[in-house]
Design a protein around this motif. Structure first.
Motif, PDB file in Angstrom:
ATOM      1  N   ILE B  88       0.846  -1.202   0.000  1.00 32.36           N
ATOM      2  CA  ILE B  88       0.000   0.000   0.000  1.00 32.36           C
ATOM      3  C   ILE B  88       0.877   1.245   0.000  1.00 32.36           C
ATOM      4  CG2 ILE B  88      -1.567   1.380   1.421  1.00 32.36           C
ATOM      5  CD1 ILE B  88      -3.064  -1.061   2.106  1.00 32.36           C
ATOM      6  N   GLY B  89       1.956   1.207   0.801  1.00 34.81           N
ATOM      7  CA  GLY B  89       2.852   2.349   0.861  1.00 34.81           C
ATOM      8  C   GLY B  89       3.422   2.689  -0.506  1.00 34.81           C
ATOM      9  N   LEU B  90       3.979   1.684  -1.173  1.00 33.75           N
ATOM     10  CA  LEU B  90       4.590   1.897  -2.489  1.00 33.75           C
ATOM     11  C   LEU B  90       3.541   2.371  -3.500  1.00 33.75           C
ATOM     12  CD1 LEU B  90       6.865   1.713  -4.527  1.00 33.75           C
ATOM     13  CD2 LEU B  90       6.467  -0.741  -4.712  1.00 33.75           C
ATOM     14  N   LEU B 152      11.992   6.181  -4.582  1.00 31.76           N
ATOM     15  CA  LEU B 152      11.200   6.990  -5.514  1.00 31.76           C
ATOM     16  C   LEU B 152      10.904   8.369  -4.928  1.00 31.76           C
ATOM     17  CD1 LEU B 152       8.611   4.435  -6.938  1.00 31.76           C
ATOM     18  CD2 LEU B 152      10.483   5.534  -8.160  1.00 31.76           C
ATOM     19  N   THR B 153      10.493   8.368  -3.650  1.00 31.86           N
ATOM     20  CA  THR B 153      10.066   9.639  -3.048  1.00 31.86           C
ATOM     21  C   THR B 153      11.222  10.376  -2.389  1.00 31.86           C
ATOM     22  OG1 THR B 153       9.593   8.529  -0.975  1.00 31.86           O
ATOM     23  CG2 THR B 153       7.770   8.715  -2.529  1.00 31.86           C
ATOM     24  N   ARG B 154      12.361   9.759  -2.302  1.00 29.86           N
ATOM     25  CA  ARG B 154      13.496  10.269  -1.526  1.00 29.86           C
ATOM     26  C   ARG B 154      13.045  10.624  -0.113  1.00 29.86           C
ATOM     27  NH1 ARG B 154      17.318  11.272  -5.499  1.00 29.86           N
ATOM     28  NH2 ARG B 154      16.318  11.479  -7.512  1.00 29.86           N
ATOM     29  N   GLY B 155      12.112   9.838   0.387  1.00 32.04           N
ATOM     30  CA  GLY B 155      11.647  10.006   1.754  1.00 32.04           C
ATOM     31  C   GLY B 155      10.688  11.167   1.942  1.00 32.04           C
ATOM     32  N   ALA B 156      10.380  11.889   0.864  1.00 37.65           N
ATOM     33  CA  ALA B 156       9.543  13.083   1.019  1.00 37.65           C
ATOM     34  C   ALA B 156       8.066  12.738   1.044  1.00 37.65           C
ATOM     35  CB  ALA B 156       9.828  14.061  -0.121  1.00 37.65           C
ATOM     36  N   PHE B 157       7.313  13.507   1.763  1.00 33.16           N
ATOM     37  CA  PHE B 157       5.870  13.428   1.842  1.00 33.16           C
ATOM     38  C   PHE B 157       5.273  13.822   0.493  1.00 33.16           C
ATOM     39  CE2 PHE B 157       2.100  14.178   4.592  1.00 33.16           C
ATOM     40  CZ  PHE B 157       2.294  13.090   5.422  1.00 33.16           C
ATOM     41  N   GLN B 158       4.375  13.032  -0.049  1.00 31.93           N
ATOM     42  CA  GLN B 158       3.774  13.387  -1.342  1.00 31.93           C
ATOM     43  C   GLN B 158       2.353  13.913  -1.108  1.00 31.93           C
ATOM     44  OE1 GLN B 158       5.643  12.942  -4.250  1.00 31.93           O
ATOM     45  NE2 GLN B 158       7.257  12.424  -2.776  1.00 31.93           N
ATOM     46  N   THR B 159       2.200  15.216  -1.041  1.00 29.97           N
ATOM     47  CA  THR B 159       0.866  15.764  -0.749  1.00 29.97           C
ATOM     48  C   THR B 159       0.130  16.064  -2.038  1.00 29.97           C
ATOM     49  OG1 THR B 159       1.926  17.894  -0.575  1.00 29.97           O
ATOM     50  CG2 THR B 159       1.389  16.779   1.478  1.00 29.97           C
ATOM     51  N   ILE B 160      -1.158  15.785  -2.026  1.00 28.00           N
ATOM     52  CA  ILE B 160      -1.996  16.090  -3.199  1.00 28.00           C
ATOM     53  C   ILE B 160      -3.297  16.707  -2.721  1.00 28.00           C
ATOM     54  CG2 ILE B 160      -1.085  14.379  -4.798  1.00 28.00           C
ATOM     55  CD1 ILE B 160      -3.510  12.613  -3.881  1.00 28.00           C
ATOM     56  N   TYR B 161      -3.207  17.558  -1.685  1.00 28.99           N
ATOM     57  CA  TYR B 161      -4.429  18.131  -1.117  1.00 28.99           C
ATOM     58  C   TYR B 161      -5.310  18.748  -2.178  1.00 28.99           C
ATOM     59  CZ  TYR B 161      -2.283  17.433   3.386  1.00 28.99           C
ATOM     60  OH  TYR B 161      -1.707  16.865   4.474  1.00 28.99           O
ATOM     61  N   ALA B 248      -2.445  12.521   1.067  1.00 31.92           N
ATOM     62  CA  ALA B 248      -0.986  12.515   0.995  1.00 31.92           C
ATOM     63  C   ALA B 248      -0.499  11.081   1.140  1.00 31.92           C
ATOM     64  CB  ALA B 248      -0.395  13.368   2.103  1.00 31.92           C
ATOM     65  N   ALA B 249       0.721  10.822   0.690  1.00 31.90           N
ATOM     66  CA  ALA B 249       1.275   9.485   0.842  1.00 31.90           C
ATOM     67  C   ALA B 249       2.737   9.573   1.211  1.00 31.90           C
ATOM     68  CB  ALA B 249       1.112   8.707  -0.464  1.00 31.90           C
ATOM     69  N   GLN B 250       3.191   8.574   1.928  1.00 39.09           N
ATOM     70  CA  GLN B 250       4.615   8.437   2.199  1.00 39.09           C
ATOM     71  C   GLN B 250       4.919   6.942   2.274  1.00 39.09           C
ATOM     72  OE1 GLN B 250       5.628  10.064   5.991  1.00 39.09           O
ATOM     73  NE2 GLN B 250       3.881   9.167   7.008  1.00 39.09           N
ATOM     74  N   PRO B 251       6.198   6.564   2.209  1.00 36.98           N
ATOM     75  CA  PRO B 251       6.501   5.119   2.161  1.00 36.98           C
ATOM     76  C   PRO B 251       5.913   4.334   3.334  1.00 36.98           C
ATOM     77  CG  PRO B 251       8.414   6.386   1.537  1.00 36.98           C
ATOM     78  CD  PRO B 251       7.386   7.372   1.959  1.00 36.98           C
ATOM     79  N   SER B 252       5.724   4.996   4.476  1.00 38.04           N
ATOM     80  CA  SER B 252       5.223   4.240   5.626  1.00 38.04           C
ATOM     81  C   SER B 252       3.693   4.208   5.675  1.00 38.04           C
ATOM     82  CB  SER B 252       5.766   4.840   6.909  1.00 38.04           C
ATOM     83  OG  SER B 252       5.254   6.139   7.072  1.00 38.04           O
ATOM     84  N   THR B 253       3.029   4.783   4.670  1.00 37.12           N
ATOM     85  CA  THR B 253       1.569   4.715   4.630  1.00 37.12           C
ATOM     86  C   THR B 253       1.128   3.253   4.606  1.00 37.12           C
ATOM     87  OG1 THR B 253       1.518   6.754   3.359  1.00 37.12           O
ATOM     88  CG2 THR B 253      -0.466   5.417   3.313  1.00 37.12           C
ATOM     89  N   GLY B 254       0.143   2.944   5.400  1.00 39.39           N
ATOM     90  CA  GLY B 254      -0.382   1.580   5.378  1.00 39.39           C
ATOM     91  C   GLY B 254       0.362   0.622   6.281  1.00 39.39           C
ATOM     92  N   MET B 255       1.411   1.121   6.938  1.00 33.29           N
ATOM     93  CA  MET B 255       2.211   0.226   7.778  1.00 33.29           C
ATOM     94  C   MET B 255       1.344  -0.380   8.882  1.00 33.29           C
ATOM     95  SD  MET B 255       6.034   1.343   8.695  1.00 33.29           S
ATOM     96  CE  MET B 255       5.963   1.550  10.435  1.00 33.29           C
ATOM     97  N   GLY B 256       1.489  -1.653   9.101  1.00 32.16           N
ATOM     98  CA  GLY B 256       0.768  -2.304  10.204  1.00 32.16           C
ATOM     99  C   GLY B 256      -0.619  -2.789   9.833  1.00 32.16           C
ATOM    100  N   ILE B 257      -1.102  -2.411   8.646  1.00 34.74           N
ATOM    101  CA  ILE B 257      -2.465  -2.821   8.291  1.00 34.74           C
ATOM    102  C   ILE B 257      -2.523  -4.323   8.046  1.00 34.74           C
ATOM    103  CG2 ILE B 257      -2.378  -2.538   5.785  1.00 34.74           C
ATOM    104  CD1 ILE B 257      -5.139  -1.232   6.004  1.00 34.74           C
ATOM    105  N   GLU B 258      -1.367  -4.929   7.627  1.00 32.40           N
ATOM    106  CA  GLU B 258      -1.383  -6.368   7.353  1.00 32.40           C
ATOM    107  C   GLU B 258      -1.736  -7.158   8.609  1.00 32.40           C
ATOM    108  OE1 GLU B 258       1.348  -4.503   6.686  1.00 32.40           O
ATOM    109  OE2 GLU B 258       2.628  -4.905   8.404  1.00 32.40           O
TER     110      GLU B 258
END
Lengths: 509, 345
Positions: B88-90, B152-161, B248-258
């Motif tokens: 989900i993060g990716l 891909l994101t270089r660790g940056a927050f990808q906001t699309i508000y 917004a998305a970042q690599p850690s989005t969705g972490m722990g949902i599994e």
């Protein structure tokens, strides 16, 4: 009996599995310094008897004495402590440890401080035992590098280290070559001279004459007699192993046999099955017999595509089939009812419909299930095979063994196959269900199907088959007419003894 | 092939129909817990039973529900995928980056879902190819997916508000969240698949006994892979919903949902050994997780204890399933005794 030198005495041992009595009041004893052989067909009860003595299985009735003391609660651990060691065919050894480590496993020799394993002492001690037995066994090598024979030897070393005086050997030579067998025989003789007792189980009757002192014959869980080896010959023992009442045979309806429908040509999987040829005609039941490990199940797995052959072909209805997978085999009109119902047959936890319709669902086209059709077909099978069940959503666990077997067979009857392969169709099934399954086989033959039936049950094999292919060490050595053969003669073919009583050595390179 | 005919003169028997066991044992129990909990909470804090609160719950569990639907399929077939969160993060990072880069939103969604399917397929393919449990291969892919997202994101927050809000925020008639409707569609799709299709039957068969399934002509690997792909599709959709909700998305989005998804499936009565389970159980499991976390908030319980509750819930579900198998076994034993006493029937 004289001077109380019995290591082991079993009295009136009875063992029941389900409704079947596998051991009927068996008595057995082992004296100091003797090799007592145990013989009988597949399923005669030898293994069960051994399991009882080694504490793995508890008998329903009977008394066990070890060194004169009655042991009522024998467990694998306490049996070992009493000096009983069992050497199984598939050696229970830890492959990733050395020979010496395996000998000391669970009883490692430690330094005082720090308490780590004293490998040097273990190796020396192991080597002492090994040299005493004049074995060719390096103590410092990993077990995975040993040959099959060396593994057997290692188990004997282990038994000696534990100071066992009763050693049980279950088919020790089945995976050994001629030279290795000879070396093992020497070791067994050596053990006897040291005053130990050996219980020796083997299908190879000539080995028994070579090293045995006494022999006990079992048949269908019954004790047929115990004899001094010097008093008997091969013929006598084979006659004791077979020779059943006529009532043990099923008299089946004869079926008219048509032309050849299935041909197996030169089927080979190197090292397992070598160039097997035979054909099955329309309406014929072709039996396949042989000892355990002769390649019977392996052969039918090749035919069904569960294993891939190196070469060889199968023709069904004149069409060449090269079964690469069970799915392909099913589509070419081959069905297989497997031997191990629990492991390979039933879908545990799922209901009757799913278990019966599983093959049918793979055969028809389209992605959806037709629930009404499934229900109709299931009810049809329930009636045809008289399956005792009341609801469609009963899971397999709620059915008896015989009914489970009928469900597994039923899954192959929904769609017409040309060749039905039955691997031990009545194993673990009670007598009533057994006859129903026999009738079913005959009715399939009547409808012009070709049947292959693998069976360890001698009367079943002889009374159900039209012809019998004899498997021995991966070869189909002979095909005989079932009508013309007696149990005794068939067993002789299984074991590979010619009329002069010697074993045909040419098969075993 | 033609159906076989054996003439039989015996009396024709018909088995009793399958019961539609929507609320049998475990599920009924879950429902009872849900209702009981709701009543208790309403007594303490009447705000629980307001439409807006209930709709909030449904909104909050939508993503978990979609992921759990796919996970149910995998677990019934005896597989598992613990890389779902990383996937989900990716996926959401890629979608967010495409939207930020001015790409067509529809295209971004399609690429995202395709990527999620590909990722999930990789987990399945490696598991089959290397004959390794999918637990291990998916464990390996957690790092692969998270690492790729970081690169891909270089660790940056990808906001699309403000650019992609419809799916996450839209509510029908002002109350019913669209995200919840999407999760319902996912449940229904998986339920239909499990109950009415060949793939569903194969899934149960493989989970129950893979060798028997193979010998019955089922191509086990193909069915497994299809399940991984379908679970991947669920993950892709979940990532889309999540991205739209957060904006917004970042690599850690969705972490722990599994882990929560696996928990929901297990609470719903599908054992990890496979071969058993229904989607209705998963629905209730997800619902219970959502309601409890909401209830704890309402009762002002410290968020730290919410974690403990989730663990207790899984243990409780295991206890219930063990108890029900005990009951069943003693029932079987009894009926068998009766049969034997009844003589040769």
């Amino acid at each position: 009996m004289e001077n109380g030198e019995e290591f082991v005495l079993l009295k009136d041992i009875t063992k029941v599995y389900g409704t079947q009595e596998v051991l009927k009041s068996i008595s057995f004893d082992l004296k100091k310094g003797e090799v007592h052989c145990l013989v009988g067909e597949n399923g005669a009860g030898k293994s069960t008897l051994i399991k009882i003595l080694s504490g793995a299985v508890k008998p329903e009735a009977g008394e066990i004495y070890v060194h004169g003391n009655r042991e009522s609660e024998l467990t694998p651990r306490s049996a070992m402590a009493l000096g009983i060691s069992t050497i199984y065919q598939d050696a229970e050894l830890v492959d990733s440890l050395t020979v010496a480590d395996n000998v000391f496993l669970g009883d490692e020799s430690l330094y005082k401080f720090p308490p780590i394993v004293n490998s040097r002492k273990q190796v020396l001690e192991s080597m002492r035992i090994i040299s005493r037995l004049k074995m060719d066994l390096p103590a410092n090598v990993l077990v995975e590098e040993l040959s099959a024979a060396q593994k057997q030897e290692l188990q004997i070393v282990k038994a000696l280290y534990r100071k066992s005086d009763v050693i049980i050997m279950d088919e020790p030579t089945s995976s050994l070559g001629l030279e290795e067998t000879r070396a093992l025989m020497d070791t067994v003789r050596d053990l006897r001279e040291r005053g130990m007792g050996v219980i020796y189980i083997s299908h190879h009757i000539e080995e028994i004459f070579e090293i045995g002192d006494r022999v006990t014959v079992l048949k269908d869980g019954e004790h047929m007699g115990t004899y001094d080896i010097s008093d008997v010959d091969t013929d006598f023992i084979i006659r004791k192993m077979v020779g059943r009442q006529a009532s043990a045979f099923f008299s089946r309806k004869p079926v008219e046999i048509g032309e050849t429908q299935v041909e197996v040509k030169d089927l080979t999987q190197r090292g397992v099955i070598e160039g097997v040829n035979f054909n099955v005609r329309k309406g014929e039941i072709f039996g396949i017999g042989g000892l355990v490990g002769s390649g019977r199940s392996e052969l039918v797995n090749l035919i069904f595509g569960a294993e891939k052959p190196d070469y060889g072909t199968i023709n069904v209805n004149g069409k060449r089939v090269k079964p690469k997978s069970p799915n392909k085999a099913i589509r070419s009109g081959i069905g297989l009812v497997t031997e191990d119902r629990k492991k390979l047959g039933i879908l545990a936890g799922r209901d009757i419909i799913e278990n019966i319709a599983v093959v049918h669902n793979e055969v028809f086209k389209g992605p959806l299930i037709d629930g009404a059709e499934e229900s109709r077909l299931t009810n049809k099978m329930v009636n045809e095979l008289s399956i005792v069940a009341s609801r469609e959503d009963q899971t397999m666990e709620e059915l008896s063994g015989g009914n489970q077997q009928k469900v597994v067979i039923g899954r192959w009857l929904l769609d017409d196959a040309t060749l039905y392969v039955f691997d031990e169709p009545t194993k673990g099934v009670d007598i009533g269900a057994k006859e129903q399954i026999y009738e079913l086989l005959v009715s399939l033959a009547e409808r012009g199907k070709s049947l292959i039936m693998v069976s360890s049950d001698m009367p079943e094999l002889i009374s159900m088959s039209d012809r019998i292919g004899v498997m021995r060490e991966g070869h189909m050595v002979e095909i005989v007419e079932a009508e013309e053969i007696e149990e005794e003669e068939l067993l002789r073919l299984f074991i590979g003894i010619d009329d002069t009583g010697g074993k045909q050595k040419d098969e075993k390179q | 092939m033609k159906n076989s005919e054996i003439s039989s003169d015996k009396q024709v028997r018909t088995l009793a129909k399958r019961r539609v066991g929507l609320f049998k044992n475990t599920w009924f129990f879950l429902l009872a817990v849900l209702i009981g909990l709701s009543i208790l909470t309403t007594l303490v804090n009447p705000r629980f039973l307001t439409t807006s609160n209930l709709m909030n719950i449904l909104d909050q569990i939508a993503v978990l529900g979609i992921v759990s639907a796919g996970m149910t399929l995998l677990i019934i077939s005896g597989e598992i995928d613990i890389s779902v969160g990383a996937n989900i993060g990716l996926t959401s990072c890629v979608m967010a980056m495409m939207i930020r880069g001015g790409q067509n939103i529809f295209l971004a969604i399609m690429v995202g879902i395709a990527l999620a399917v590909l990722n999930s397929t990789l987990v399945g393919v490696t598991s089959i190819l290397f004959k390794a449990p999918s637990f291990i291969t998916s464990l390996a892919f957690i790092s692969v997916f998270t690492g790729t997202a970081l690169a891909l994101t270089r660790g940056a927050f990808q906001t699309i508000y403000g650019q992609f809000e419809t799916i996450g925020v839209q509510r029908f008639w002002g109350i019913l969240p669209l995200s919840f409707l999407i999760s319902i569609i996912a449940y229904i799709a998986i339920h239909f698949l499990l109950t009415y299709t060949k793939l569903g039957r194969r899934t149960y068969a493989i989970g129950s006994n893979p060798s028997a399934a193979h010998l019955s002509g089922i191509s086990v690997n193909k069915a497994k892979l299809t399940n991984f792909m379908l679970s991947g599709a669920c993950i892709g959709v979940a990532a889309m919903v999540l991205l739209s909700r957060i904006g917004a998305a970042q690599p850690s989005t969705g972490m722990g949902i599994e882990l929560r998804a696996i928990g929901a499936v297990v609470i719903g009565g599908s054992p990890l050994m496979g071969g058993k389970g229904k989607i209705i159980g998963t629905v209730l499991g997800v619902l219970l997780i959502g309601v409890i976390s909401n209830v704890l908030n309402m009762l002002r319980v410290s968020p730290y204890f919410q974690q403990v509750t989730f663990g207790a819930l899984i243990l409780g579900a295991l206890a219930v399933s063990v108890l029900s198998t005990y009951r069943k076994r003693s029932y079987v034993r009894k009926t068998k005794d009766v049969k034997q006493k009844g003589g040769s029937e």
